[in-house]
Design a protein around this motif. Structure first.
Motif, short mmCIF file in Angstrom:
data_model
loop_
_atom_site.label_atom_id
_atom_site.label_comp_id
_atom_site.label_asym_id
_atom_site.label_seq_id
_atom_site.Cartn_x
_atom_site.Cartn_y
_atom_site.Cartn_z
N THR A 183 -14.73 26.88 -15.48
CA THR A 183 -15.52 27.41 -14.37
C THR A 183 -15.65 26.35 -13.29
N VAL A 184 -15.66 26.80 -12.04
CA VAL A 184 -15.82 25.90 -10.90
C VAL A 184 -16.89 26.49 -9.99
N THR A 185 -17.93 25.71 -9.72
CA THR A 185 -19.03 26.14 -8.87
C THR A 185 -19.23 25.13 -7.75
N SER A 186 -19.47 25.62 -6.56
CA SER A 186 -19.78 24.75 -5.43
C SER A 186 -21.12 25.18 -4.84
N LYS A 187 -22.04 24.25 -4.74
CA LYS A 187 -23.37 24.57 -4.26
C LYS A 187 -23.38 24.77 -2.75
#
Length: 522
Positions: free
Chosen positions: A299-303
């Motif tokens: 998973t890849v999340t960017s705030k």
């Protein structure tokens, strides 16, 4: 040329020489002149010299003959399993490509065909043709359109709901199974774009095992990566599938170490940071281990708060990579693995798109999408709510010279990914586009063009930068490169509702960093 010499033959040859010498210098032979026999001391001296000379000759002959015999006794390199150069040559092909068999590799034509397949697979193309935004100029784009799930049928637009009442674009897919990915990629596609929230890519990794440059075995495995994004989420899920493990002939594949990584080689802006999760293998796993447990997730999340412009935009390229090394005593030649082709994720927190406040949680506002051009689909079929608008656009695509305003070189945009439409949310620009379109409707159909419940329909849409006023705003734009036509109000409004819902459901951004095309079902 191999020479075989038998050692007993050497012994017999030396013995024959010794016996000949014994006959010449025999103690029983009389002197040919005097008839006297040699003395004992003299015969002993000759005897010693004869034996010494024979031993020296034997040693010299054996020194030459023994290496020949040993060399002769060794099997040829083509038939031995433990001699000769052991090498692995690697190839990367589309995941469904048909590869040559081991027999074909060995007959002299297979290796050449395999290299041709690899060269024909667009090895330089790393991103889908439909890529838009900064990623589109980061790496070479494919020359062919990605696989797609097809054009939605008109019934998905709610035509049964009444004219204009619930006209809407279909919900884009947000899930994709492995079988869908496999079918979408087929035998020659690098990319499959089901929607801006469900995409996949894949590659086939082939290893040809050679002994003294002769193929003795082959192995392969396929890797497909599915990227999906839940509704209103900033987290992208990348699912890795390792499948189709095959070995034939003599290989070292089972113990071949394989390393898998998901890289983000570039971001816009460059300082953007990501949170990674999942169970992507750390370090290396062998061919045999991946065959047993070959499905992984990252998973890849960017705030929010890291992007540019008021829409808080972050663009990136995500690159699944597979690398491996040859197990001893094999040596790897050429590439040490391969890169799957890049995907282009994007994050935004645009105020004009859903979840702009995060439901009261600023850390979750906005959402992710894939930065690909997709199609707004309109139906020109009888009974479709937007039928008249779709028919007008089809005419502008197929016979632009028959549309108004007249312009001999007219070629309206929005038909291909190389010439897409770009959304504008600026109300002043939208109003200018509409005013320019209405001016042409009045010019060709008179001030009463609205009689009978009609409205002035324009293509490209007033909500795009390519609308009727483009030439007034952009000095490089071609004047009159648009089409207008009075159509029934209900059809025009239904088309507007479908377009508006398409923008929202597909998170279409304002400006040049996004785009879309139009497909007409007829």
């Amino acid at each position: 040329m191999l020479i075989s010499v038998e050692l007993p033959l050497v012994s017999r040859h030396v013995s024959r020489i010794a016996r000949s010498d014994d006959h010449i210098f025999s103690r029983s032979s009389p002197d040919p002149v005097s008839g006297a026999r040699p003395g004992t001391a003299c015969m002993r001296g000759f005897d010693r010299m004869n034996r010494k000379w024979a031993r020296r000759l034997t040693a010299q002959v054996v020194a030459v003959m023994v290496p020949m015999a040993v060399f002769s006794a060794a099997p040829s390199a083509a038939n031995a399993d433990d001699v000769g150069e052991l090498r692995v040559e690697t190839f990367v092909l589309p995941a469904g490509a048909e590869k040559p068999s081991l027999e074909e590799l060995q007959n002299g034509n297979g290796m050449a065909r395999l290299r041709q397949l690899a060269a024909a697979a667009e090895p330089q193309a790393q991103l889908p043709l439909e890529t838009v935004g900064p990623a589109a100029s980061y790496a070479p784009l494919s020359r062919k359109a990605s696989g797609s799930s097809g054009i939605p049928d008109a019934t998905t637009y709610g035509t049964e709901a009444g004219v204009g009442a619930r006209a809407t674009a279909p919900e884009p897919a947000r899930a994709m199974t492995f079988e869908e990915c496999k079918k979408g990629l087929g035998s020659d596609e690098k990319f499959f774009v089901k929607s801006r929230f469900a995409v996949c890519n894949g590659a086939s990794f082939l290893q040809t095992w050679l002994q003294n440059n002769r193929p003795v075995g082959e192995s392969m495995f396929n890797v497909r990566v599915v990227g999906t994004i839940p509704l209103n989420s900033r987290t992208i899920n990348f699912r890795y599938y390792f499948t189709d493990f095959v070995t034939t002939g003599r290989t070292g594949a089972a113990s071949m170490p394989i390393s898998t990584k998901g890289k983000i080689p570039q971001s816009w802006p460059s300082g953007a940071r990501y949170t990674r999760g999942g169970n992507l293998p750390g370090g290396t796993k062998t061919f045999a281990q991946l065959k047993t447990a070959g499905t992984f997730n990252e998973t890849v999340t960017s705030k929010p708060g890291q992007g540019t412009s008021s829409a808080d935009l972050i663009f990136a390229v995500y690159e699944p990579t597979v690398s491996y090394s040859a197990p001893a005593p094999w040596k790897l030649s050429g590439a040490t693995g391969g890169k799957l082709f890049m995907l282009a994720p994007r994050w935004d927190a645009a105020s004009y798109l859903a979840n702009s406040t995060g439901g009261g949680n600023p850390g979750r506002k906005g959402a992710a999408a894939f930065s690909y051009i997709t199609a707004l689909t309109l139906s020109a079929k009888q009974g479709a709510e937007e039928q008249a608008e779709a028919a007008h656009i089809r005419q502008a695509f197929l016979v632009p010279q028959d549309t108004k305003p007249y312009m001999s070189a007219k070629k309206v945009p929005g038909q291909t990914a190389k010439d897409p439409l770009h959304r504008t949310v600026t109300s002043a620009r939208i109003d200018k586009n509409r005013a320019a379109a209405v001016k042409q409707c009045k010019r060709y159909w008179g001030p009463n063009y609205t009689s009978g419940g009609k409205e002035c329909d324009e293509y490209p849409f007033a909500s795009t930068y390519e609308g009727a006023a483009q030439a007034d705003e952009d000095p490089e734009a071609i004047k009159f490169n648009f089409s207008v036509k009075p159509i029934p109000r209900d059809d025009n409004q239904a088309g507007g509702l479908i377009l508006k819902s398409y923008y929202a459901k597909n998170r279409i951004l304002d400006g040049e960093n996004d785009g879309f095309i139009v497909k007409v079902v007829s």
